[in-house]
Design a protein around this motif. Structure first.
Motif, short mmCIF file in Angstrom:
data_model
loop_
_atom_site.label_atom_id
_atom_site.label_comp_id
_atom_site.label_asym_id
_atom_site.label_seq_id
_atom_site.Cartn_x
_atom_site.Cartn_y
_atom_site.Cartn_z
N TRP A 131 13.04 15.77 -26.69
CA TRP A 131 13.49 15.88 -28.09
C TRP A 131 13.46 17.33 -28.56
O TRP A 131 14.25 17.73 -29.42
N THR A 156 15.53 9.75 -25.36
CA THR A 156 14.76 8.61 -24.85
C THR A 156 15.54 7.32 -25.04
O THR A 156 15.57 6.46 -24.15
N ALA A 215 8.66 13.74 -20.20
CA ALA A 215 8.47 13.36 -21.60
C ALA A 215 8.97 11.93 -21.84
O ALA A 215 8.31 11.14 -22.53
N GLN A 218 6.65 8.83 -23.10
CA GLN A 218 6.96 8.04 -24.29
C GLN A 218 7.10 6.55 -23.96
O GLN A 218 6.70 5.69 -24.74
N TYR A 237 6.99 15.73 -25.57
CA TYR A 237 8.21 15.54 -26.35
C TYR A 237 9.27 16.58 -25.98
O TYR A 237 10.14 16.91 -26.78
N SER A 292 5.74 21.55 -26.08
CA SER A 292 6.50 20.30 -25.96
C SER A 292 6.24 19.62 -24.61
O SER A 292 6.27 18.39 -24.52
#
Length: 610
Positions: A124, A208, A150, A154, A121, A116
């Motif tokens: 999440w 996010t 992360a 994003q 990510y 991750s």
């Protein structure tokens, strides 16, 4: 946590004061993770990083849009990867090797988060794999802090696409500004709506969608300052004064506001973002006092290396302290090691790669040599490149082998066993209250305890002592569950009273290890009414930041509230390592017995008097 712009992005307009703001932010995050008393809200340093990143990245994007009427996504994303990945790919193998040798529990947790982190990510991952208290027992994962990287990754992926789409419309700049600020306010509202103190706050903290407002506020500032009109319209003295006050406000918030305060989720994070905006606006004027102060050499040095400092500090702290509050000398060692690691990474890895050293070396190797000297130089670069490639491959393969082959070790992996044990103990509970042929005054201690109908509301610690609880209190109820928060006690109590018709002799509150108390003690006291005894456990949870504050509140509440009694598990268990498993929180067999003895002693004091 960007440490700086790429070489192509640095220009005469480089804002050195922002490096100083970065330095303050990363130092406060560092101090927060060291649990220093002056950094209760030091996690707001991450919020400041987000604002800075949104501002600087958007300046780059809108400049490119103005010059070329588009954004070269391939080049933009490659630049971001060159900036972010080298430091991560340096830190991860070191972390894997060191934890595999010295701390297998941290190694196991790092391995779980590895993919991750690499793929951007992690935030999440933490939300959807809402790791229970059992899985998080002991120190947290040494990669937990990568959630913020992360979110930035994003943002870098999505926001340029949004700007390209909006650039096709009329009045494109105005529409970009409107959409940016609207999305920011939507994000602020989402954080407030999704935050529930009765539940795990990670959804609101890590999402996010709930954190992007800080980046978007920074983006909005980039739009309004791009042409310099704002600086010309607003007098320098006003910007300077607002900037100084905002900087002071940020420092106060980082120092005084508890990181678990509801205020942070209901406007506090947004306020910190706005204060950071005003600081940036002030330091855009390099001649400002605040800009000069934040540009001093030590802050500039730390700010340039802030990304590496952020990456390295948390794993180093966990490796040295085990996740508990560290002594001053452990903290000093952590600071020195972090600065050394970050300095090495910045000097020998991040900066060369950011400046295109790989491409330059490949160009030299591929070039047709025109002289013997050039040929020798080419061979020298080729040999160096082969050595570096072999080293990188060996490190990469070794890391993969560690992850694949080194045995894992989890703290308290027997969650199912404990829950089954608790269910079996509960099944043995006596259904009837039995005959009361004697008054309680005539009973022995064991008979008195067996006669009582108490309701224990507990978390995973009480779960491990449920068998011993029913042995001592066969006519009582132990309702304990993993990862239970204090405010969940309200609905739990109501369900027993309203749905099951429970009207027993007293309530035991054995929560407080999984989060802040919030208003749970006062609310529960009101629900019970003045006549029902209320017993409150202190918490033994050395890896948390709320252990001390919760216990102080419990001591004060039990001392000042009628018919409310203290079960001081924290005090009783002090110095008894044999009571705890490896996480120093959950109970061994001996610890479970001592835990129940605490209850018995305090309960007997109360009901013998009756």
């Amino acid at each position: 946590m960007k440490a700086g712009q790429t070489g192509s992005e640095k220009r005469e307009g480089y804002i050195y004061g922002i490096d100083g703001l970065r330095a303050v932010a990363v130092l406060m995050v560092f101090a927060y993770h060291l649990r220093l008393p002056f950094a209760k809200g030091g996690l707001l340093g991450v919020t400041v990083f987000f604002v800075i990143s949104g501002f600087l990245i958007t300046r780059i994007l809108i400049t490119e849009l103005e010059n070329t009427h588009t954004i070269n996504l391939k080049n933009f994303w490659l630049r971001r990867m060159r900036r972010l990945l080298p430091a991560v790919l340096t830190m991860l193998p070191v972390l894997i090797f060191v934890t595999a040798i010295f701390n297998r529990v941290l190694f196991t947790k790092a391995c779980s988060d590895l993919l991750s982190v690499l793929l951007g990510y992690n935030n999440w991952w933490q939300i959807f794999n809402n790791v229970s208290y059992f899985e998080n027992a002991g120190a947290p994962s040494p990669l937990t802090h990568c959630w913020s990287l992360a979110i930035e990754a994003q943002f870098y992926l999505v926001y340029p696409l949004l700007l390209i789409f909006l650039s096709k419309l009329r009045n494109k700049k105005k529409k970009m500004m409107i959409v940016t600020i609207l999305l920011a306010f939507v994000s602020v509202i989402l954080m407030a709506v999704l935050f529930d103190p009765a539940k795990d706050p990670s959804r609101a903290y890590y999402g996010t969608d709930t954190r992007v407002f800080s980046l978007l506020f920074g983006s909005f500032l980039a739009f309004v300052t791009q042409d310099g009109r704002l600086e010309r319209k607003v007098a320098g003295l006003i910007r300077e004064s607002v900037g100084v006050l905002s900087f002071a406000g940020l420092l106060c918030m980082m120092a005084a506001i508890d990181g678990y305060s509801s205020f942070l989720y209901r406007g506090g994070q947004a306020l910190a973002s706005l204060l950071a905006l005003f600081v940036i606006l002030a330091v855009l004027n390099k001649r400002s006092v605040l800009g000069r102060v934040l540009s001093i050499l030590p802050l500039k040095w730390i700010g340039e290396r802030s990304y590496g400092i952020y990456l390295w500090h948390y794993p180093i702290i966990l490796l040295l302290s085990g996740g508990k509050k560290a002594s001053w000398w452990i903290g000093l060692i952590a600071i020195l090691l972090t600065f050394l690691a970050a300095g090495f990474s910045y000097r020998f890895i991040e900066t060369p790669i950011r400046h295109g050293v790989i491409r330059k070396n490949l160009d030299i190797i591929r070039r047709e040599p025109r002289t013997r000297r050039e040929r020798k130089r080419q061979i020298r670069f080729l040999r160096r490149g082969l050595k570096i490639t072999a080293f990188v491959l060996s490190v990469g393969v070794s890391s993969i082998l560690c992850v694949a082959l080194v045995p894992r070790k989890s703290v308290l992996s027997n969650k199912e066993e404990l829950e089954a044990q608790a269910d079996q103990a509960k099944a043995k509970q006596t259904d009837s209250e039995g005959e009361e042929s004697k008054s309680r005054k005539e009973m022995t201690d064991e008979e008195l305890l067996a006669d009582l109908d108490l309701l224990l509301m507990g978390d995973s610690i009480a779960l491990g002592a449920s068998d011993e609880f029913y042995a001592a209190f066969p006519n009582s109820i132990c309702d304990a569950a993993v990862s239970r928060y204090t405010t969940e006690s309200f609905d739990l109590y109501d369900s027993y009273v309203n749905e099951k018709g429970w009207a027993g002799d007293g309530v035991i509150f054995a929560l407080g290890s999984n989060g802040l108390l919030y208003d749970s003690l006062g609310t529960m006291r009101e629900k019970l009414g003045p006549d029902m005894p209320f017993f409150v456990f202190t918490a033994r949870a050395p890896y948390t930041t709320w252990e001390t504050s919760n216990n102080e509140e419990i001591y004060e509440f039990t001392d000042s509230t009628d018919n409310t009694y203290l079960i001081d598990w924290y005090g009783v268990s002090e110095g008894h390592a044999e009571y705890f498993d490896a996480d120093e929180t959950h109970l061994t067999e001996e610890g479970a017995k001592a835990y129940i003895e605490c209850i018995k002693e305090e309960v007997l004091k109360v009901y013998k008097e009756e």
